[in-house]
Design an enzyme around this catalytic site. Structure first.
Site, PDB file in Angstrom:
ATOM      1  N   SER A  10      40.357  40.221  44.509  1.00  0.00           N
ATOM      2  CA  SER A  10      40.220  38.866  43.482  1.00  0.00           C
ATOM      3  C   SER A  10      39.643  39.256  42.316  1.00  0.00           C
ATOM      4  O   SER A  10      38.390  39.720  42.176  1.00  0.00           O
ATOM      5  CB  SER A  10      39.633  37.775  44.396  1.00  0.00           C
ATOM      6  OG  SER A  10      39.246  36.742  43.211  1.00  0.00           O
ATOM      7  N   ASP A  37      42.639  33.447  41.374  1.00  0.00           N
ATOM      8  CA  ASP A  37      42.330  32.323  41.819  1.00  0.00           C
ATOM      9  C   ASP A  37      42.349  31.292  40.731  1.00  0.00           C
ATOM     10  O   ASP A  37      41.727  31.339  39.635  1.00  0.00           O
ATOM     11  CB  ASP A  37      40.822  32.295  42.100  1.00  0.00           C
ATOM     12  CG  ASP A  37      40.850  33.048  43.687  1.00  0.00           C
ATOM     13  OD1 ASP A  37      41.283  32.797  44.564  1.00  0.00           O
ATOM     14  OD2 ASP A  37      40.006  34.356  43.485  1.00  0.00           O
ATOM     15  N   HIS A  68      46.549  32.073  44.267  1.00  0.00           N
ATOM     16  CA  HIS A  68      46.174  31.141  44.843  1.00  0.00           C
ATOM     17  C   HIS A  68      45.490  29.786  44.206  1.00  0.00           C
ATOM     18  O   HIS A  68      44.922  29.864  43.641  1.00  0.00           O
ATOM     19  CB  HIS A  68      44.578  31.879  45.620  1.00  0.00           C
ATOM     20  CG  HIS A  68      43.852  30.965  46.491  1.00  0.00           C
ATOM     21  ND1 HIS A  68      42.519  31.428  46.962  1.00  0.00           N
ATOM     22  CD2 HIS A  68      43.995  29.893  47.127  1.00  0.00           C
ATOM     23  CE1 HIS A  68      42.066  30.448  47.662  1.00  0.00           C
ATOM     24  NE2 HIS A  68      42.981  29.394  47.740  1.00  0.00           N
ATOM     25  N   MET A  70      44.173  26.621  43.877  1.00  0.00           N
ATOM     26  CA  MET A  70      42.971  25.669  44.288  1.00  0.00           C
ATOM     27  C   MET A  70      43.240  24.294  43.222  1.00  0.00           C
ATOM     28  O   MET A  70      42.112  24.087  42.453  1.00  0.00           O
ATOM     29  CB  MET A  70      41.657  26.313  44.305  1.00  0.00           C
ATOM     30  CG  MET A  70      41.713  27.160  45.344  1.00  0.00           C
ATOM     31  SD  MET A  70      40.200  28.341  45.138  1.00  0.00           S
ATOM     32  CE  MET A  70      41.232  29.692  44.357  1.00  0.00           C
ATOM     33  N   GLY A 144      35.936  27.925  45.596  1.00  0.00           N
ATOM     34  CA  GLY A 144      35.510  27.234  44.301  1.00  0.00           C
ATOM     35  C   GLY A 144      34.728  28.493  43.690  1.00  0.00           C
ATOM     36  O   GLY A 144      34.699  28.573  42.242  1.00  0.00           O
ATOM     37  N   GLY A 147      31.431  35.492  45.907  1.00  0.00           N
ATOM     38  CA  GLY A 147      30.117  36.019  46.197  1.00  0.00           C
ATOM     39  C   GLY A 147      29.514  35.082  47.096  1.00  0.00           C
ATOM     40  O   GLY A 147      28.366  35.198  47.344  1.00  0.00           O
ATOM     41  N   GLY A 178      37.264  35.277  51.225  1.00  0.00           N
ATOM     42  CA  GLY A 178      35.959  34.744  51.107  1.00  0.00           C
ATOM     43  C   GLY A 178      35.003  35.395  51.856  1.00  0.00           C
ATOM     44  O   GLY A 178      35.057  35.709  52.991  1.00  0.00           O
TER      45      GLY A 178
HETATM   46  C1  DX5 Z   1      37.044  31.434  46.472  1.00  0.00           C
HETATM   47  C2  DX5 Z   1      38.173  32.322  46.056  1.00  0.00           C
HETATM   48  C3  DX5 Z   1      38.056  33.626  46.274  1.00  0.00           C
HETATM   49  C4  DX5 Z   1      36.962  34.490  45.825  1.00  0.00           C
HETATM   50  C5  DX5 Z   1      36.462  35.595  46.738  1.00  0.00           C
HETATM   51  O1  DX5 Z   1      37.062  30.030  46.132  1.00  0.00           O
HETATM   52  O2  DX5 Z   1      39.402  31.647  46.516  1.00  0.00           O
HETATM   53  O3  DX5 Z   1      39.228  34.461  46.145  1.00  0.00           O
HETATM   54  O4  DX5 Z   1      37.359  35.170  44.381  1.00  0.00           O
HETATM   55  O5  DX5 Z   1      35.483  36.019  46.522  1.00  0.00           O
HETATM   56  P1  DX5 Z   1      34.535  36.828  47.293  1.00  0.00           P
HETATM   57  O6  DX5 Z   1      35.357  38.257  47.952  1.00  0.00           O
HETATM   58  O7  DX5 Z   1      33.434  37.418  46.430  1.00  0.00           O
HETATM   59  O8  DX5 Z   1      34.095  36.102  48.499  1.00  0.00           O
HETATM   60 ZN    ZN Z   2      41.318  32.898  46.485  1.00  0.00          ZN
END
Ligand code: DX5
Ligand code: ZN
Length: 224
Positions: A10, A37, A68, A70, A144, A147, A178
């Protein structure tokens, strides 16, 4: 179910001033998708990138874009991302009003379609749409931000989804997003996941290429 784990780093955790470099780096390390994202400040409490950046990424990368969404209004705007070059588009069942119609329009544009479930949304909601899906994305954090800490309950949920797919005779890819790292990857691949999103664990590492390979190896090591 295959024994290969696909990696979708990501770019949310990459340096936004140097996205092309980030993409090349993970591409050379063998990434299977670039996970993009898109957040609208309404469906999730953060605002990230939109169609122009997706189009720019498309030009600078040769592996598929996993976009993705959102956002609240995917019913109306999914075409923007398809026109921008998204290869796989995932939409939240909590946000779209007509999931079947959105999936049809993604397919009509020649892209792959996936549905996303937030941590609190049950897999049973997908039963009647499963045959139409190329992929199901289970959130293992509340969407959202990068990390965040992995929510353990997604492991059982992954297993239930895999069972539901087997019972229905369909095999959409199961993707998890996530808190994925070397420790959590084996938990979800053992349960049936085959696509792993990783942001912080890849781009926050001192050697992102090595981190990507280590997460994939950890995930594949847990597949019996
Ligand atoms: C969160 C995103 C994820 C995010 C994951 O809303 O959809 O794709 O970038 O990040 P990490 O791997 O750091 O949890
Ligand atoms: Zn994502």
């Amino acid at each position: 179910m295959g024994d290969r784990v696909l990696m979708a780093p990501s770019i949310l955790s990459a340096d936004f001033t140097r996205l092309a470099e980030a993409v090349s780096l993970v591409e050379e390390a063998g990434a299977d998708y670039i996970h993009v994202d898109v957040m609208d400040g309404h469906f999730v409490p953060n605002l990230t990138i939109g169609p122009p950046v997706v189009a720019a990424l498309k030009k600078s990368c040769s592996i598929p874009l996993d976009v993705h969404l959102m956002i609240d209004n995917a019913d109306e705007t999914v075409g923007w991302y398809l026109d921008a070059g998204a290869d796989l588009v995932t939409v939240h069942v909590e946000a779209v009003r007509h999931l079947h119609r959105v999936v049809q329009s993604i397919h009509a544009a020649g892209a792959k379609a996936g549905a996303v479930l937030n941590p609190a949304t049950p897999v049973s909601l997908l039963r009647d749409i499963l045959p139409d899906l190329d992929l199901v994305l289970l959130m293992s954090v509340n969407p959202g931000f990068g990390g965040q800490k992995f929510i353990e309950g997604v492991v059982g949920k992954t297993r239930r989804l895999a069972e539901m797919c087997a019972a229905a005779g369909v095999s959409p890819l199961i993707e998890i997003d996530g808190g994925i790292n070397e420790e959590t990857a084996p938990l979800v691949t053992a349960a049936g996941a085959r696509v792993l999103v990783a942001g912080n664990a890849v781009f926050g590492a001192s050697d992102p290429a090595a981190a990507l390979k280590a997460i994939r190896a950890a995930g594949e090591g847990a597949i019996r």
